[in-house]
Design an enzyme around this catalytic site. Sequence first.
Site, mmCIF file in Angstrom:
data_model
loop_
_atom_site.group_PDB
_atom_site.id
_atom_site.type_symbol
_atom_site.label_atom_id
_atom_site.label_comp_id
_atom_site.label_asym_id
_atom_site.label_seq_id
_atom_site.Cartn_x
_atom_site.Cartn_y
_atom_site.Cartn_z
ATOM 1 N N LYS A 1 26.683 -12.723 16.715
ATOM 2 C CA LYS A 1 25.984 -11.452 16.951
ATOM 3 C C LYS A 1 24.984 -11.203 15.819
ATOM 4 O O LYS A 1 25.024 -11.883 14.784
ATOM 5 C CB LYS A 1 26.999 -10.317 17.071
ATOM 6 C CG LYS A 1 27.779 -10.038 15.812
ATOM 7 C CD LYS A 1 28.966 -9.114 16.088
ATOM 8 C CE LYS A 1 29.717 -8.864 14.796
ATOM 9 N NZ LYS A 1 31.061 -8.357 15.004
ATOM 10 N N TYR B 1 4.147 2.558 -5.545
ATOM 11 C CA TYR B 1 4.202 3.911 -4.990
ATOM 12 C C TYR B 1 5.131 4.805 -5.800
ATOM 13 O O TYR B 1 6.217 4.372 -6.212
ATOM 14 C CB TYR B 1 4.761 3.868 -3.562
ATOM 15 C CG TYR B 1 3.829 3.275 -2.534
ATOM 16 C CD1 TYR B 1 2.537 3.780 -2.351
ATOM 17 C CD2 TYR B 1 4.260 2.243 -1.720
ATOM 18 C CE1 TYR B 1 1.702 3.249 -1.382
ATOM 19 C CE2 TYR B 1 3.436 1.709 -0.749
ATOM 20 C CZ TYR B 1 2.154 2.220 -0.582
ATOM 21 O OH TYR B 1 1.345 1.692 0.382
#
Length: 384
Positions: free
Chosen positions: A38, A276
């Site tokens: 998965k 940033y």
Amino acid sequence: MDNASMLTWIELSRSALDHNITSLARLAGGVDMAVCVKANAYGHGLAETIDVIRDRDDCAYVTVHSLAEASACRDAGWRRRILLVGPFPLKRANDLVELDIEPLISDKSALRAVGKAAAKRKIRLRTHLKLETGTGRQGITEDEFDSFAKVYRQYDSLVRPYAAATHFANIEDTTNHEYAEYQLDRFDRMLRKLASLKLRPDIRHTASSAAVILFSKTHFDLVRPGIAVYGHWPSKETYLSYRLMGGENRLFKPVLSWKTRVMQIKKLPADAYIGYGCTYRTTAPTTLAVLPVGYADGYSRALSNQAYVLINGKRAQVRGRVCMDLIMVDITDIKGVKIGSEAVLIGPSGGEFISAEQLAGWAGTINYEILARLGGHLPRLIVK
Ligand SMILES: *Cc1c(COP(=O)(O)O)cnc(C)c1O
């Protein structure tokens, strides 16, 4: 394709994957395996993983979470059995029958939908009954047994409770395994109750990686390892418990490395901000390398100003915030870095190593999440 034409990519070691599955098969003592693929094979790449395991006769099943994953397994050439442990849209029950996918059933309407689809095509389908033994997630409780037995009787010849399954809640997060023992007792009791209703599954399965490693009595007829297949321990506690039992050290080898390349080099003076939010300010003249990887690729923003990458076998720290597609790392003290130099985000370089577990520690999460969130768009190369 070779990695010279790539900027950010993942390398998978075929021999490590083989080694881990061999270790798990030995621990499981010859019991069949349902290799958990998965989440894009825990970030390793579904098609690439299937490419390696398809020729191994100890991998009877793959385990998936969604119908889309199950269908991708068939597209990747997986012809053996598929266990679907997650829910599926009831309208798509026909697809299960057509693709020969064995659902884990914890919901009556899902069982009815599968029964109808099987009856319509007159095709037999194996179902795996998920029992709620104390995880508080999927699974049916004892008071629902009667009504499930009725549905099974209705589709008697086509849809059988082929397997009974459960899942442990607290096996990897602790060195105290009383709760797992309690769940096993409940599983046993529930199986006896099912038998009294003439529901007698052919096989039983309960074990994820930690249970495969630590508890042979959870192995039953099939084991469902995930994280260990890819060379990672489910947790420190599992590793400790195993070593306390006298287990060997090199049981699993990490399969995956994650790499990128230096795309820009720049010099900043002292007192310059990086990135940033101006969260980092240099204290001395600094050389930075800009790398084309960011949170959009699965390099968590939580790694801002925390993580290291490896360049030329040396640690370079991430400076400033992780951007969507870029990070900046400090290479002031690393010699010989050029545009195009390889930077290792996970894996070895020289004598150094950065593990998924270390990244998880820096990001405040677990190895599973670091791996599962690796961008599906990143190219995957199978090496050796
Ligand atoms: C994911 C999963 C597994 C595998 O768990 P690991 O800890 O990765 O080995 C096994 N069984 C079920 C039902 C799962 O959802």
